[in-house]
Motif scaffolding. Structure first.
Motif, mmCIF file in Angstrom:
data_model
loop_
_atom_site.group_PDB
_atom_site.id
_atom_site.type_symbol
_atom_site.label_atom_id
_atom_site.label_comp_id
_atom_site.label_asym_id
_atom_site.label_seq_id
_atom_site.Cartn_x
_atom_site.Cartn_y
_atom_site.Cartn_z
ATOM 1 N N ILE A 1 0.861 -1.184 0.000
ATOM 2 C CA ILE A 1 0.000 0.000 0.000
ATOM 3 C C ILE A 1 0.894 1.230 0.000
ATOM 4 O O ILE A 1 1.869 1.293 0.760
ATOM 5 C CB ILE A 1 -0.922 0.058 1.241
ATOM 6 C CG1 ILE A 1 -1.733 -1.228 1.396
ATOM 7 C CG2 ILE A 1 -1.862 1.265 1.165
ATOM 8 C CD1 ILE A 1 -2.453 -1.328 2.728
ATOM 9 N N ILE A 2 0.547 2.200 -0.834
ATOM 10 C CA ILE A 2 1.306 3.451 -0.921
ATOM 11 C C ILE A 2 0.321 4.585 -0.662
ATOM 12 O O ILE A 2 -0.620 4.782 -1.435
ATOM 13 C CB ILE A 2 1.972 3.601 -2.300
ATOM 14 C CG1 ILE A 2 2.941 2.426 -2.551
ATOM 15 C CG2 ILE A 2 2.674 4.952 -2.414
ATOM 16 C CD1 ILE A 2 3.430 2.294 -3.972
ATOM 17 N N TYR A 3 0.520 5.289 0.441
ATOM 18 C CA TYR A 3 -0.379 6.385 0.813
ATOM 19 C C TYR A 3 0.218 7.734 0.432
ATOM 20 O O TYR A 3 1.300 8.099 0.897
ATOM 21 C CB TYR A 3 -0.656 6.382 2.317
ATOM 22 C CG TYR A 3 -1.630 5.312 2.740
ATOM 23 C CD1 TYR A 3 -2.972 5.393 2.371
ATOM 24 C CD2 TYR A 3 -1.224 4.235 3.508
ATOM 25 C CE1 TYR A 3 -3.877 4.418 2.763
ATOM 26 C CE2 TYR A 3 -2.124 3.260 3.907
ATOM 27 C CZ TYR A 3 -3.445 3.358 3.526
ATOM 28 O OH TYR A 3 -4.341 2.397 3.914
ATOM 29 N N ALA A 4 -0.509 8.481 -0.388
ATOM 30 C CA ALA A 4 -0.118 9.838 -0.764
ATOM 31 C C ALA A 4 -0.754 10.823 0.216
ATOM 32 O O ALA A 4 -1.900 10.644 0.635
ATOM 33 C CB ALA A 4 -0.578 10.139 -2.181
ATOM 34 N N MET A 5 -0.010 11.874 0.535
ATOM 35 C CA MET A 5 -0.504 12.877 1.471
ATOM 36 C C MET A 5 -1.422 13.905 0.807
ATOM 37 O O MET A 5 -2.258 14.499 1.475
ATOM 38 C CB MET A 5 0.660 13.617 2.142
ATOM 39 C CG MET A 5 1.561 12.727 2.968
ATOM 40 S SD MET A 5 0.747 11.992 4.396
ATOM 41 C CE MET A 5 1.226 10.278 4.179
ATOM 42 N N ASP A 6 -1.243 14.134 -0.498
ATOM 43 C CA ASP A 6 -2.110 15.100 -1.177
ATOM 44 C C ASP A 6 -2.274 14.723 -2.645
ATOM 45 O O ASP A 6 -1.653 13.771 -3.135
ATOM 46 C CB ASP A 6 -1.606 16.538 -1.003
ATOM 47 C CG ASP A 6 -0.259 16.804 -1.656
ATOM 48 O OD1 ASP A 6 0.039 16.225 -2.725
ATOM 49 O OD2 ASP A 6 0.506 17.616 -1.104
ATOM 50 N N GLU A 7 -3.120 15.463 -3.333
ATOM 51 C CA GLU A 7 -3.455 15.166 -4.731
ATOM 52 C C GLU A 7 -2.232 15.250 -5.647
ATOM 53 O O GLU A 7 -2.065 14.418 -6.548
ATOM 54 C CB GLU A 7 -4.551 16.125 -5.211
ATOM 55 C CG GLU A 7 -5.048 15.845 -6.615
ATOM 56 C CD GLU A 7 -5.782 14.523 -6.771
ATOM 57 O OE1 GLU A 7 -5.680 13.920 -7.860
ATOM 58 O OE2 GLU A 7 -6.446 14.080 -5.813
ATOM 59 N N ASN A 8 -1.359 16.237 -5.435
ATOM 60 C CA ASN A 8 -0.160 16.358 -6.269
ATOM 61 C C ASN A 8 0.752 15.149 -6.104
ATOM 62 O O ASN A 8 1.263 14.611 -7.086
ATOM 63 C CB ASN A 8 0.617 17.641 -5.952
ATOM 64 C CG ASN A 8 -0.070 18.874 -6.482
ATOM 65 O OD1 ASN A 8 -0.846 18.812 -7.427
ATOM 66 N ND2 ASN A 8 0.209 20.008 -5.859
ATOM 67 N N ASN A 9 0.969 14.726 -4.849
ATOM 68 C CA ASN A 9 1.797 13.537 -4.607
ATOM 69 C C ASN A 9 1.149 12.316 -5.244
ATOM 70 O O ASN A 9 1.831 11.500 -5.863
ATOM 71 C CB ASN A 9 1.970 13.277 -3.110
ATOM 72 C CG ASN A 9 2.573 14.439 -2.347
ATOM 73 O OD1 ASN A 9 2.165 14.715 -1.242
ATOM 74 N ND2 ASN A 9 3.530 15.125 -2.936
#
Length: 149
Positions: A80-88
């Motif tokens: 699982i890869i969690y992005a902190m925001d939409e750009n990431n």
């Protein structure tokens, strides 16, 4: 073992906090947590002093973490890869090689606020309260993640 990666821009503010918070909530024998950034601005650096301070306030030590850049190989290493925001999120998806890679990428706040695609604000240019707010958002999201893993 389930492997989770937390990703923000520079890997010195949000994702180190997310890494430390989730690590504190899971069994290290069954879940591995790491963090990375989509940009290479701070590779090798420790987390921002304000992230270290807010983590310490809640009993977590993240000062030994070191920033690194997200790489394509991370799709092979992590479940699982969690992005902190939409750009990431978009930057990670641009490196995805296939649908299997894409399916691993999620917005972290969707765990605590399903389907809203909310972003964890970058506290870098703000004051200490921004780091406090980010900690609380990530702590809540990590509570949900812990129940799912």
């Amino acid at each position: 073992m389930k492997k989770v990666l937390m990703v923000c821009l520079g890997n010195i503010c949000r994702s180190p906090l997310a890494e430390g918070i989730l690590q504190s909530k899971v069994d290290a024998n069954t879940v591995s947590v790491d963090s990375a950034g989509t940009a290479a601005y701070h590779v090798g650096n420790k987390p921002d002093e304000r992230s270290i301070a807010v983590a310490k306030k809640y009993g977590l030590n993240i000062k030994n973490q070191r920033a690194r850049k997200f790489v394509v190989k991370d799709f092979d290493e992590f479940d699982i890869i969690y992005a902190m925001d939409e750009n990431n999120y978009q930057n990670i998806l641009m490196l995805a090689r296939n649908e299997e890679d894409e399916q691993k990428v999620k917005m972290i706040l969707n765990e605590s606020n399903p389907n809203k695609n909310l972003s964890v604000p970058d506290p870098y240019y703000g004051g200490n309260q921004g780091f406090e707010n980010v900690y609380k958002m990530l702590d809540e999201a990590c509570n949900f993640i812990t129940k799912k893993i």
